[in-house]
Design a protein around this motif. Sequence first.
Motif, PDB file in Angstrom:
ATOM      1  N   VAL A 118      -6.957  67.357 -12.120  1.00 44.15           N
ATOM      2  CA  VAL A 118      -5.984  66.904 -11.133  1.00 44.15           C
ATOM      3  C   VAL A 118      -4.861  66.182 -11.874  1.00 44.15           C
ATOM      4  O   VAL A 118      -5.066  65.655 -12.973  1.00 44.15           O
ATOM      5  CB  VAL A 118      -6.605  65.957 -10.085  1.00 44.15           C
ATOM      6  CG1 VAL A 118      -7.654  66.665  -9.257  1.00 44.15           C
ATOM      7  CG2 VAL A 118      -7.177  64.721 -10.748  1.00 44.15           C
ATOM      8  N   VAL A 120      -2.392  63.015 -11.692  1.00 48.07           N
ATOM      9  CA  VAL A 120      -2.316  61.715 -11.036  1.00 48.07           C
ATOM     10  C   VAL A 120      -1.086  60.972 -11.547  1.00 48.07           C
ATOM     11  O   VAL A 120      -0.946  60.774 -12.757  1.00 48.07           O
ATOM     12  CB  VAL A 120      -3.582  60.886 -11.314  1.00 48.07           C
ATOM     13  CG1 VAL A 120      -3.447  59.484 -10.723  1.00 48.07           C
ATOM     14  CG2 VAL A 120      -4.814  61.581 -10.745  1.00 48.07           C
ATOM     15  N   VAL A 187     -13.286  64.411  -6.543  1.00 49.41           N
ATOM     16  CA  VAL A 187     -12.022  65.073  -6.261  1.00 49.41           C
ATOM     17  C   VAL A 187     -11.522  64.730  -4.857  1.00 49.41           C
ATOM     18  O   VAL A 187     -10.346  64.396  -4.660  1.00 49.41           O
ATOM     19  CB  VAL A 187     -12.152  66.602  -6.408  1.00 49.41           C
ATOM     20  CG1 VAL A 187     -10.887  67.302  -5.920  1.00 49.41           C
ATOM     21  CG2 VAL A 187     -12.414  66.970  -7.865  1.00 49.41           C
ATOM     22  N   ALA A 188     -12.397  64.789  -3.869  1.00 50.60           N
ATOM     23  CA  ALA A 188     -11.987  64.567  -2.482  1.00 50.60           C
ATOM     24  C   ALA A 188     -11.386  63.179  -2.293  1.00 50.60           C
ATOM     25  O   ALA A 188     -10.321  63.030  -1.673  1.00 50.60           O
ATOM     26  CB  ALA A 188     -13.176  64.776  -1.550  1.00 50.60           C
ATOM     27  N   THR A 190     -10.072  61.271  -4.527  1.00 52.11           N
ATOM     28  CA  THR A 190      -8.828  61.167  -5.287  1.00 52.11           C
ATOM     29  C   THR A 190      -7.675  61.820  -4.527  1.00 52.11           C
ATOM     30  O   THR A 190      -6.583  61.243  -4.409  1.00 52.11           O
ATOM     31  CB  THR A 190      -8.988  61.825  -6.670  1.00 52.11           C
ATOM     32  OG1 THR A 190     -10.053  61.187  -7.369  1.00 52.11           O
ATOM     33  CG2 THR A 190      -7.701  61.706  -7.477  1.00 52.11           C
ATOM     34  N   LEU A 191      -7.892  63.004  -4.009  1.00 48.76           N
ATOM     35  CA  LEU A 191      -6.852  63.688  -3.251  1.00 48.76           C
ATOM     36  C   LEU A 191      -6.508  62.929  -1.973  1.00 48.76           C
ATOM     37  O   LEU A 191      -5.345  62.883  -1.550  1.00 48.76           O
ATOM     38  CB  LEU A 191      -7.296  65.119  -2.930  1.00 48.76           C
ATOM     39  CG  LEU A 191      -7.500  66.044  -4.135  1.00 48.76           C
ATOM     40  CD1 LEU A 191      -7.956  67.427  -3.672  1.00 48.76           C
ATOM     41  CD2 LEU A 191      -6.221  66.148  -4.963  1.00 48.76           C
ATOM     42  N   LEU A 194      -4.218  60.074  -2.872  1.00 51.17           N
ATOM     43  CA  LEU A 194      -2.869  60.565  -3.125  1.00 51.17           C
ATOM     44  C   LEU A 194      -2.158  60.899  -1.816  1.00 51.17           C
ATOM     45  O   LEU A 194      -0.974  60.572  -1.623  1.00 51.17           O
ATOM     46  CB  LEU A 194      -2.926  61.796  -4.034  1.00 51.17           C
ATOM     47  CG  LEU A 194      -3.345  61.546  -5.488  1.00 51.17           C
ATOM     48  CD1 LEU A 194      -3.604  62.881  -6.201  1.00 51.17           C
ATOM     49  CD2 LEU A 194      -2.268  60.756  -6.223  1.00 51.17           C
ATOM     50  N   ALA A 195      -2.862  61.539  -0.890  1.00 50.08           N
ATOM     51  CA  ALA A 195      -2.263  61.922   0.391  1.00 50.08           C
ATOM     52  C   ALA A 195      -1.927  60.707   1.236  1.00 50.08           C
ATOM     53  O   ALA A 195      -0.943  60.722   2.002  1.00 50.08           O
ATOM     54  CB  ALA A 195      -3.215  62.849   1.137  1.00 50.08           C
TER      55      ALA A 195
END
Length: 210
Positions: A118, A120, A187-188, A190-191, A194-195
Amino acid sequence: MTHAETSARPPRRALRGDARFLLGILLIAASVAGVWFVVAAARQTAPAYAAARTIVPGQVVAADDLRQVDVALGQSAAVYLAPGGWRDGMVSTRTIEAGELVPADAVGDADRMRTTNVVVPSSVDVPASVDAGAVVEVWAAPPQEDGGFEDPRILVADATVVSVTRDDSMMGGGAAALELVIPRAEVAVTLAALADGAVMSVVPTVGGGE
């Protein structure tokens, strides 16, 4: 039995002495042969792969990422990746430093990987020593409804840097964007951070950026 026949026989002590002497010679010869074998085996080399550059977890290992070297590995030869053991599509399962012999268990099939990559953005710059292969932490400060941000907390405790893009014009200066390898299990979250507009910061682990 005549006196002449008795005197013609060699004494038993002499025979025993000769046997011990021969046995000693055989033991010395065996010892010399063993040392020679060990030395000869140590001088024998076998082809293996070394990393031509730093390879990070999850990276597809291409042919130009490897260089063949002849090394004396002895019984450890099977531990390292050798010609014939590499195939297209293999990925690294851990960081392999440039020049390091590639362990056979450090590469594998992509479908077995438990990490992903990813990008970042970091609200703070990272030290110049943080480069490909460095281990870092990802911190996040979630936004509050009143417009502020909560206290930052560790989002990912163990991420590996693939690449760093530093740009003084980003987010008011002194920021950076990093491509990171993180566990799939994280991952989830982290995303989602960000969102949601969380302020992300990437910092080296203790000793990781010194």
